[in-house]
Write a protein that holds these residues in place. Sequence first.
Motif, PDB file in Angstrom:
ATOM      1  N   TYR A 282     -51.667  38.131  -2.591  1.00  0.00           N
ATOM      2  CA  TYR A 282     -50.287  38.218  -3.061  1.00  0.00           C
ATOM      3  C   TYR A 282     -49.883  39.683  -3.168  1.00  0.00           C
ATOM      4  O   TYR A 282     -50.689  40.547  -3.530  1.00  0.00           O
ATOM      5  CB  TYR A 282     -50.137  37.536  -4.427  1.00  0.00           C
ATOM      6  N   PHE A 283     -48.603  39.935  -2.894  1.00  0.00           N
ATOM      7  CA  PHE A 283     -48.077  41.292  -2.982  1.00  0.00           C
ATOM      8  C   PHE A 283     -46.633  41.230  -3.470  1.00  0.00           C
ATOM      9  O   PHE A 283     -45.870  40.329  -3.107  1.00  0.00           O
ATOM     10  CB  PHE A 283     -48.140  41.967  -1.604  1.00  0.00           C
ATOM     11  N   GLU A 284     -46.261  42.183  -4.318  1.00  0.00           N
ATOM     12  CA  GLU A 284     -44.866  42.294  -4.715  1.00  0.00           C
ATOM     13  C   GLU A 284     -44.498  43.766  -4.894  1.00  0.00           C
ATOM     14  O   GLU A 284     -45.343  44.608  -5.198  1.00  0.00           O
ATOM     15  CB  GLU A 284     -44.564  41.512  -5.990  1.00  0.00           C
ATOM     16  N   GLN A 285     -43.238  44.042  -4.676  1.00  0.00           N
ATOM     17  CA  GLN A 285     -42.718  45.389  -4.870  1.00  0.00           C
ATOM     18  C   GLN A 285     -41.323  45.275  -5.444  1.00  0.00           C
ATOM     19  O   GLN A 285     -40.488  44.499  -4.948  1.00  0.00           O
ATOM     20  CB  GLN A 285     -42.700  46.161  -3.552  1.00  0.00           C
ATOM     21  N   ALA A 286     -41.065  46.037  -6.506  1.00  0.00           N
ATOM     22  CA  ALA A 286     -39.767  45.997  -7.173  1.00  0.00           C
ATOM     23  C   ALA A 286     -38.944  47.222  -6.785  1.00  0.00           C
ATOM     24  O   ALA A 286     -39.474  48.332  -6.701  1.00  0.00           O
ATOM     25  CB  ALA A 286     -39.941  45.941  -8.682  1.00  0.00           C
ATOM     26  N   GLN A 287     -37.661  47.011  -6.548  1.00  0.00           N
ATOM     27  CA  GLN A 287     -36.745  48.093  -6.250  1.00  0.00           C
ATOM     28  C   GLN A 287     -35.510  47.951  -7.119  1.00  0.00           C
ATOM     29  O   GLN A 287     -35.105  46.846  -7.484  1.00  0.00           O
ATOM     30  CB  GLN A 287     -36.384  48.109  -4.766  1.00  0.00           C
ATOM     31  N   GLU A 288     -34.929  49.106  -7.447  1.00  0.00           N
ATOM     32  CA  GLU A 288     -33.763  49.117  -8.317  1.00  0.00           C
ATOM     33  C   GLU A 288     -32.537  48.580  -7.575  1.00  0.00           C
ATOM     34  O   GLU A 288     -32.406  48.740  -6.358  1.00  0.00           O
ATOM     35  CB  GLU A 288     -33.472  50.540  -8.800  1.00  0.00           C
ATOM     36  N   LEU A 289     -31.660  47.942  -8.344  1.00  0.00           N
ATOM     37  CA  LEU A 289     -30.375  47.529  -7.790  1.00  0.00           C
ATOM     38  C   LEU A 289     -29.273  47.877  -8.773  1.00  0.00           C
ATOM     39  O   LEU A 289     -29.464  47.875  -9.993  1.00  0.00           O
ATOM     40  CB  LEU A 289     -30.361  46.039  -7.436  1.00  0.00           C
ATOM     41  N   LEU A 290     -28.117  48.206  -8.227  1.00  0.00           N
ATOM     42  CA  LEU A 290     -26.972  48.616  -9.048  1.00  0.00           C
ATOM     43  C   LEU A 290     -25.689  48.301  -8.286  1.00  0.00           C
ATOM     44  O   LEU A 290     -25.566  48.629  -7.103  1.00  0.00           O
ATOM     45  CB  LEU A 290     -27.042  50.111  -9.366  1.00  0.00           C
ATOM     46  N   GLN A 291     -24.764  47.634  -8.964  1.00  0.00           N
ATOM     47  CA  GLN A 291     -23.504  47.279  -8.325  1.00  0.00           C
ATOM     48  C   GLN A 291     -22.389  47.337  -9.359  1.00  0.00           C
ATOM     49  O   GLN A 291     -22.585  46.999 -10.534  1.00  0.00           O
ATOM     50  CB  GLN A 291     -23.583  45.877  -7.712  1.00  0.00           C
ATOM     51  N   GLU A 292     -21.207  47.784  -8.929  1.00  0.00           N
ATOM     52  CA  GLU A 292     -20.064  47.886  -9.825  1.00  0.00           C
ATOM     53  C   GLU A 292     -18.911  47.040  -9.314  1.00  0.00           C
ATOM     54  O   GLU A 292     -18.697  46.921  -8.102  1.00  0.00           O
ATOM     55  CB  GLU A 292     -19.608  49.344  -9.956  1.00  0.00           C
ATOM     56  N   TYR A 293     -18.167  46.455 -10.286  1.00  0.00           N
ATOM     57  CA  TYR A 293     -16.987  45.654  -9.952  1.00  0.00           C
ATOM     58  C   TYR A 293     -15.879  45.953 -10.957  1.00  0.00           C
ATOM     59  O   TYR A 293     -16.148  46.166 -12.145  1.00  0.00           O
ATOM     60  CB  TYR A 293     -17.305  44.155  -9.989  1.00  0.00           C
ATOM     61  N   ARG A 294     -14.666  45.962 -10.465  1.00  0.00           N
ATOM     62  CA  ARG A 294     -13.517  46.154 -11.345  1.00  0.00           C
ATOM     63  C   ARG A 294     -13.045  44.793 -11.854  1.00  0.00           C
ATOM     64  O   ARG A 294     -12.878  43.859 -11.076  1.00  0.00           O
ATOM     65  CB  ARG A 294     -12.394  46.868 -10.598  1.00  0.00           C
ATOM     66  N   LEU A 295     -12.828  44.720 -13.156  1.00  0.00           N
ATOM     67  CA  LEU A 295     -12.451  43.463 -13.791  1.00  0.00           C
ATOM     68  C   LEU A 295     -10.926  43.318 -13.846  1.00  0.00           C
ATOM     69  O   LEU A 295     -10.184  44.263 -13.589  1.00  0.00           O
ATOM     70  CB  LEU A 295     -13.038  43.377 -15.203  1.00  0.00           C
ATOM     71  N   GLY A 296     -10.511  42.116 -14.240  1.00  0.00           N
ATOM     72  CA  GLY A 296      -9.088  41.817 -14.273  1.00  0.00           C
ATOM     73  C   GLY A 296      -8.395  42.210 -15.557  1.00  0.00           C
ATOM     74  O   GLY A 296      -7.199  41.984 -15.696  1.00  0.00           O
ATOM     75  N   ALA A 297      -9.114  42.800 -16.516  1.00  0.00           N
ATOM     76  CA  ALA A 297      -8.494  43.193 -17.780  1.00  0.00           C
ATOM     77  C   ALA A 297      -9.329  44.289 -18.425  1.00  0.00           C
ATOM     78  O   ALA A 297     -10.526  44.403 -18.176  1.00  0.00           O
ATOM     79  CB  ALA A 297      -8.371  41.995 -18.731  1.00  0.00           C
ATOM     80  N   ASP A 298      -8.669  45.097 -19.232  1.00  0.00           N
ATOM     81  CA  ASP A 298      -9.339  46.187 -19.938  1.00  0.00           C
ATOM     82  C   ASP A 298      -9.336  45.860 -21.424  1.00  0.00           C
ATOM     83  O   ASP A 298      -8.289  45.816 -22.062  1.00  0.00           O
ATOM     84  CB  ASP A 298      -8.613  47.505 -19.663  1.00  0.00           C
ATOM     85  N   ALA A 299     -10.513  45.594 -21.984  1.00  0.00           N
ATOM     86  CA  ALA A 299     -10.640  45.227 -23.392  1.00  0.00           C
ATOM     87  C   ALA A 299     -11.460  46.286 -24.131  1.00  0.00           C
ATOM     88  O   ALA A 299     -12.068  47.166 -23.518  1.00  0.00           O
ATOM     89  CB  ALA A 299     -11.305  43.854 -23.528  1.00  0.00           C
ATOM     90  N   ALA A 300     -11.474  46.189 -25.454  1.00  0.00           N
ATOM     91  CA  ALA A 300     -12.244  47.143 -26.256  1.00  0.00           C
ATOM     92  C   ALA A 300     -13.730  46.824 -26.219  1.00  0.00           C
ATOM     93  O   ALA A 300     -14.572  47.719 -26.285  1.00  0.00           O
ATOM     94  CB  ALA A 300     -11.738  47.141 -27.696  1.00  0.00           C
TER      95      ALA A 300
END
Length: 511
Positions: free
Chosen positions: A382-400
């Motif tokens: 068995y083998f595994e390798q982890a890599q970073e992920l990052l994604q941004e999205y603009r939402l439909g409203a700006d709240a506090a």
Amino acid sequence: MEYKLKKDHIAVCETALDSFTELPVESDLLLPDYCPDIVKVLKCQACPAFTKTEVNGDKCVLEGTVAITIYYTGEDAKLHASEHKVDFLKTLELKTTPQNPAVFCTLKEDYLNCKAVSQRRVDVRGAFSVTIKILSNTEEEMICAAEGAGLQLSHRPMQSSELIGTAGKRFTVREDLELGQEKPPMDYIIRHSEKVRTDEWKISAGKVIAKGELEVLLEYQPQGEGERQTVQYQLPVSQMLDLDGVGEESVCHVCFDLLWSALHPQTDADGLTRTAAGEFTLCLRCIALRQNTVLPAVDAYSTQFELQQSQKPASLLLTVEGLPQSWELEQTVQLPEYMKKPLDFWCETSALSTSVQEDVLTVGGKLRYCMLGADADGAPVYFEQAQELLQEYRLGADAADYLLELSLDAENCRYELSDKNSLQCRCRLKADGMILGIMPVSFITGIKVDETREKKRESESAMTIYYADEGESIWSIAKRYNTSISAVMEENSLEDEFLPEKKIVLIPMID
């Protein structure tokens, strides 16, 4: 002088709990009788899921299941898997008793260790971080209109989402999955994975009816020396959920969650294994809200008398659009020297993190590329390798502030060997769930006119000329000159309360 105040109710919320807790995973697991003895553990997988998150008085109860799968090699030098289900119960003490509470929880894996303590026993130790937020939902009285005593009110239209309630229902699907005549009989199951999709739902008086599909991927080693086989199944699921107060006008987040799955080979009368007995535990969950446009009074004055006003600071709940979202990801993974023959490949998401700054949602975490294969001697590895992920999205409203109930799944995972030890891995990542915003607001809850303190005009002129700046509000001008906002807007043929440019404003005085 008589005056009348009209009052209404507004749904508000407050955060009763915003905290972290740890969910430990500590289990001493025995292999089922049908599983051969362990020679070497290759991988341990633990998937926790909540079956109940509810508040009883001043206590929050978290119940759920951790599905644990152990991949190992047996004395026959073949790959085997042992599946286990461990229930958990955690109770949190609250400082207050929330009203009409709503619980939001997310899980994040901290660590997971697994070792065989004997040929039949496995010790699993790990922990998950639980982020938990609890909202208390109540109603407050507000001033919405006033008559007499020269009272003037400034209203601020606001979108608000009133929580109707949350509900969940746990159920089990059992199905015998046939390989099909074109497929060879099964020797043993290499791996199986499941995804549940919510296709549609209908809302009627007090009921939620949901339909979806359970996708099952079965990978097995056929009898003899044949290549591994893959079979896919689509199982329809449907369920009805009772939820008081929900109706066709409600805004709902409805989803099926997979809590537990198990597949076991079955031998027929001819001694051939052509069927796998499947057992799947799912939960249908619903969060229901009612959207309203409210017009609370946020400021007041009288053109005739001094007055006192009382204001209430509170928070409104908002439904924020922005999910689901998906994106394609391509990364390069280096294989170790011992992996000579890849057999199975899949992706797992872990260490999921979410944050919102202004109106931008950031989804982060790790994507684990997992592979089962054989070494130079043909033994399973068995083998595994982890890599970073990052994604941004603009939402439909700006709240506090925001409440997020979000899942991140890897779909359509595939790879290509670009050279001897390099994999080009591709998959589609899908973020889904529900986002609620919290917006602070202050509104008037009471007005008292002091008829003993009559206002005096600084000028007896019937009309005043005022040089207004761009963006200035008619409300502030009318309040400063102690006249009505309607009179100023009518005199100047204005439709918008805020001035788009510098201009001369005529200010009529009223009696």
